[in-house]
Design a protein around this motif. Sequence first.
Motif, PDB file in Angstrom:
ATOM      1  N   LEU A  24       0.828  -1.197   0.000  1.00  0.00           N
ATOM      2  CA  LEU A  24       0.000   0.000   0.000  1.00  0.00           C
ATOM      3  C   LEU A  24       0.865   1.251   0.000  1.00  0.00           C
ATOM      4  CD1 LEU A  24      -2.664  -0.958   2.697  1.00  0.00           C
ATOM      5  CD2 LEU A  24      -2.769  -1.358   0.232  1.00  0.00           C
ATOM      6  N   SER A  25       0.302   2.345  -0.518  1.00  0.00           N
ATOM      7  CA  SER A  25       0.986   3.629  -0.402  1.00  0.00           C
ATOM      8  C   SER A  25       0.944   4.074   1.057  1.00  0.00           C
ATOM      9  CB  SER A  25       0.295   4.678  -1.281  1.00  0.00           C
ATOM     10  OG  SER A  25      -1.000   4.974  -0.764  1.00  0.00           O
ATOM     11  N   ALA A  26       1.738   5.063   1.372  1.00  0.00           N
ATOM     12  CA  ALA A  26       1.766   5.561   2.753  1.00  0.00           C
ATOM     13  C   ALA A  26       0.387   6.076   3.167  1.00  0.00           C
ATOM     14  CB  ALA A  26       2.809   6.662   2.891  1.00  0.00           C
ATOM     15  N   ARG A  27      -0.300   6.749   2.231  1.00  0.00           N
ATOM     16  CA  ARG A  27      -1.633   7.269   2.544  1.00  0.00           C
ATOM     17  C   ARG A  27      -2.614   6.131   2.771  1.00  0.00           C
ATOM     18  NH1 ARG A  27      -5.966  10.190  -1.483  1.00  0.00           N
ATOM     19  NH2 ARG A  27      -7.500  10.738   0.120  1.00  0.00           N
ATOM     20  N   GLN A  28      -2.574   5.118   1.902  1.00  0.00           N
ATOM     21  CA  GLN A  28      -3.488   3.992   2.054  1.00  0.00           C
ATOM     22  C   GLN A  28      -3.242   3.263   3.367  1.00  0.00           C
ATOM     23  OE1 GLN A  28      -2.564   1.929  -1.609  1.00  0.00           O
ATOM     24  NE2 GLN A  28      -4.523   2.527  -2.518  1.00  0.00           N
ATOM     25  N   GLN A  29      -1.987   3.051   3.712  1.00  0.00           N
ATOM     26  CA  GLN A  29      -1.673   2.363   4.959  1.00  0.00           C
ATOM     27  C   GLN A  29      -2.167   3.160   6.157  1.00  0.00           C
ATOM     28  OE1 GLN A  29      -0.127  -0.866   5.153  1.00  0.00           O
ATOM     29  NE2 GLN A  29      -1.160  -0.574   7.118  1.00  0.00           N
ATOM     30  N   ALA A  30      -2.036   4.483   6.080  1.00  0.00           N
ATOM     31  CA  ALA A  30      -2.531   5.320   7.178  1.00  0.00           C
ATOM     32  C   ALA A  30      -4.044   5.197   7.321  1.00  0.00           C
ATOM     33  CB  ALA A  30      -2.135   6.777   6.935  1.00  0.00           C
ATOM     34  N   LEU A  31      -4.750   5.105   6.194  1.00  0.00           N
ATOM     35  CA  LEU A  31      -6.201   4.953   6.249  1.00  0.00           C
ATOM     36  C   LEU A  31      -6.587   3.608   6.866  1.00  0.00           C
ATOM     37  CD1 LEU A  31      -7.217   6.420   2.773  1.00  0.00           C
ATOM     38  CD2 LEU A  31      -7.678   7.436   5.009  1.00  0.00           C
ATOM     39  N   VAL A  32      -5.866   2.555   6.488  1.00  0.00           N
ATOM     40  CA  VAL A  32      -6.129   1.239   7.070  1.00  0.00           C
ATOM     41  C   VAL A  32      -5.873   1.259   8.572  1.00  0.00           C
ATOM     42  CG1 VAL A  32      -5.352  -1.163   7.126  1.00  0.00           C
ATOM     43  CG2 VAL A  32      -5.725  -0.030   4.930  1.00  0.00           C
ATOM     44  N   ASP A  33      -4.812   1.935   8.971  1.00  0.00           N
ATOM     45  CA  ASP A  33      -4.435   1.968  10.390  1.00  0.00           C
ATOM     46  C   ASP A  33      -5.321   2.885  11.222  1.00  0.00           C
ATOM     47  OD1 ASP A  33      -2.361   0.232   9.796  1.00  0.00           O
ATOM     48  OD2 ASP A  33      -0.851   1.817   9.646  1.00  0.00           O
ATOM     49  N   THR A 100     -10.181   5.280   0.859  1.00  0.00           N
ATOM     50  CA  THR A 100      -9.830   6.530   0.177  1.00  0.00           C
ATOM     51  C   THR A 100     -11.086   7.238  -0.299  1.00  0.00           C
ATOM     52  OG1 THR A 100      -7.698   5.620  -0.545  1.00  0.00           O
ATOM     53  CG2 THR A 100      -8.530   7.539  -1.741  1.00  0.00           C
ATOM     54  N   GLY A 101     -12.012   6.486  -0.904  1.00  0.00           N
ATOM     55  CA  GLY A 101     -13.260   7.077  -1.374  1.00  0.00           C
ATOM     56  C   GLY A 101     -14.139   7.584  -0.248  1.00  0.00           C
ATOM     57  N   VAL A 102     -14.217   6.842   0.833  1.00  0.00           N
ATOM     58  CA  VAL A 102     -15.003   7.284   1.995  1.00  0.00           C
ATOM     59  C   VAL A 102     -14.484   8.624   2.494  1.00  0.00           C
ATOM     60  CG1 VAL A 102     -15.490   6.803   4.424  1.00  0.00           C
ATOM     61  CG2 VAL A 102     -15.746   4.984   2.728  1.00  0.00           C
ATOM     62  N   GLN A 103     -13.167   8.747   2.582  1.00  0.00           N
ATOM     63  CA  GLN A 103     -12.570   9.994   3.071  1.00  0.00           C
ATOM     64  C   GLN A 103     -12.780  11.133   2.073  1.00  0.00           C
ATOM     65  OE1 GLN A 103      -8.182  10.699   3.137  1.00  0.00           O
ATOM     66  NE2 GLN A 103      -8.462  10.790   5.353  1.00  0.00           N
ATOM     67  N   GLU A 104     -12.532  10.868   0.803  1.00  0.00           N
ATOM     68  CA  GLU A 104     -12.622  11.931  -0.202  1.00  0.00           C
ATOM     69  C   GLU A 104     -14.044  12.458  -0.350  1.00  0.00           C
ATOM     70  OE1 GLU A 104     -10.959  10.290  -3.752  1.00  0.00           O
ATOM     71  OE2 GLU A 104      -8.888  10.713  -3.146  1.00  0.00           O
ATOM     72  N   HIS A 105     -15.035  11.588  -0.233  1.00  0.00           N
ATOM     73  CA  HIS A 105     -16.428  11.999  -0.419  1.00  0.00           C
ATOM     74  C   HIS A 105     -17.135  12.316   0.900  1.00  0.00           C
ATOM     75  CE1 HIS A 105     -16.329  11.084  -4.683  1.00  0.00           C
ATOM     76  NE2 HIS A 105     -15.810   9.903  -4.425  1.00  0.00           N
ATOM     77  N   GLY A 106     -16.445  12.167   2.011  1.00  0.00           N
ATOM     78  CA  GLY A 106     -17.044  12.473   3.302  1.00  0.00           C
ATOM     79  C   GLY A 106     -18.259  11.622   3.611  1.00  0.00           C
ATOM     80  N   LEU A 107     -18.206  10.341   3.271  1.00  0.00           N
ATOM     81  CA  LEU A 107     -19.356   9.459   3.453  1.00  0.00           C
ATOM     82  C   LEU A 107     -19.460   9.006   4.909  1.00  0.00           C
ATOM     83  CD1 LEU A 107     -18.902   7.275   0.245  1.00  0.00           C
ATOM     84  CD2 LEU A 107     -20.491   9.176   0.576  1.00  0.00           C
ATOM     85  N   ASP A 108     -20.603   9.265   5.517  1.00  0.00           N
ATOM     86  CA  ASP A 108     -20.815   8.820   6.896  1.00  0.00           C
ATOM     87  C   ASP A 108     -21.818   7.672   6.969  1.00  0.00           C
ATOM     88  OD1 ASP A 108     -23.226  10.073   6.389  1.00  0.00           O
ATOM     89  OD2 ASP A 108     -23.113  11.454   8.092  1.00  0.00           O
ATOM     90  N   ASN A 109     -22.188   7.130   5.813  1.00  0.00           N
ATOM     91  CA  ASN A 109     -23.173   6.044   5.775  1.00  0.00           C
ATOM     92  C   ASN A 109     -22.557   4.740   5.272  1.00  0.00           C
ATOM     93  OD1 ASN A 109     -22.882   7.182   3.190  1.00  0.00           O
ATOM     94  ND2 ASN A 109     -24.925   6.527   2.545  1.00  0.00           N
ATOM     95  N   VAL A 110     -21.265   4.572   5.488  1.00  0.00           N
ATOM     96  CA  VAL A 110     -20.558   3.353   5.078  1.00  0.00           C
ATOM     97  C   VAL A 110     -19.856   2.744   6.284  1.00  0.00           C
ATOM     98  CG1 VAL A 110     -18.700   2.398   3.651  1.00  0.00           C
ATOM     99  CG2 VAL A 110     -20.202   4.155   2.709  1.00  0.00           C
TER     100      VAL A 110
END
Length: 232
Positions: A24-33, A100-110
């Motif tokens: 994973l990229s550093a950003r992706q790993q941070a999101l997973v963590d 990444t998509g949840v963060q970018e779109h600000g989804l609170d229903n996932v």
Amino acid sequence: MTSRPPDTPLRPIRTFGRTGGRALSARQQALVDELLPGLTVPVGEDGALDPHALFVRLGPVCLEIGFGGGEHLLEQARRAPDTGFIGCEPFIEGMAKALTGVQEHGLDNVRLWMDDARLLMAALADASVDQAYILFPDPWPKKKQQKRRLIQPDFLDALHRILSVGARVRFATDVVSYADEALARFTAHGGFAWLAESADDWRVRPADHVPTRYEAKRLGDCEPVWFDFRVL
């Protein structure tokens, strides 16, 4: 040789392939963590989890099993902000893309589950899900592998238990043998009514479907087949 402790449940036969690939990229790993722990469905005692309690807005709940790169899950969640979406995907790269998509779109229903969907389903309360998507699951095309296909009688029993009466289920595949087998098993179950009235109902992509990168690769041996069912 060691034996399994008597109080340890047997894990169901694996229905998916590898769960990791490229780093994973550093950003992706941070999101997973950092982001995934807060979105992970809190699985506990069998049959005790009301998924509606996971969401701020008390609308319907939709379950997507095996969301791949998350394109369908994220767009459906964006279109229907009052619906709660639970996405299951054991492959970490797909989970990272969804985060990444949840963060970018600000989804609170996932809400998300990075493991076998059947473990999550066991925790859900009876009749607590209003819609389910099973889109292009691993087809296990070789004859000796087909016991690993997700659509089995015991899986359909578990799916039927968690779905409310009148709930919809959409199954899609681009493998002829899986299409034939899945349709036969759904219709033989007795708890699902196939909604097709003409050939176009299973040959033509549904109007509300969100295409995915997997579909664009055309890896199967036929054009995509779409089966929509209503829970009886």
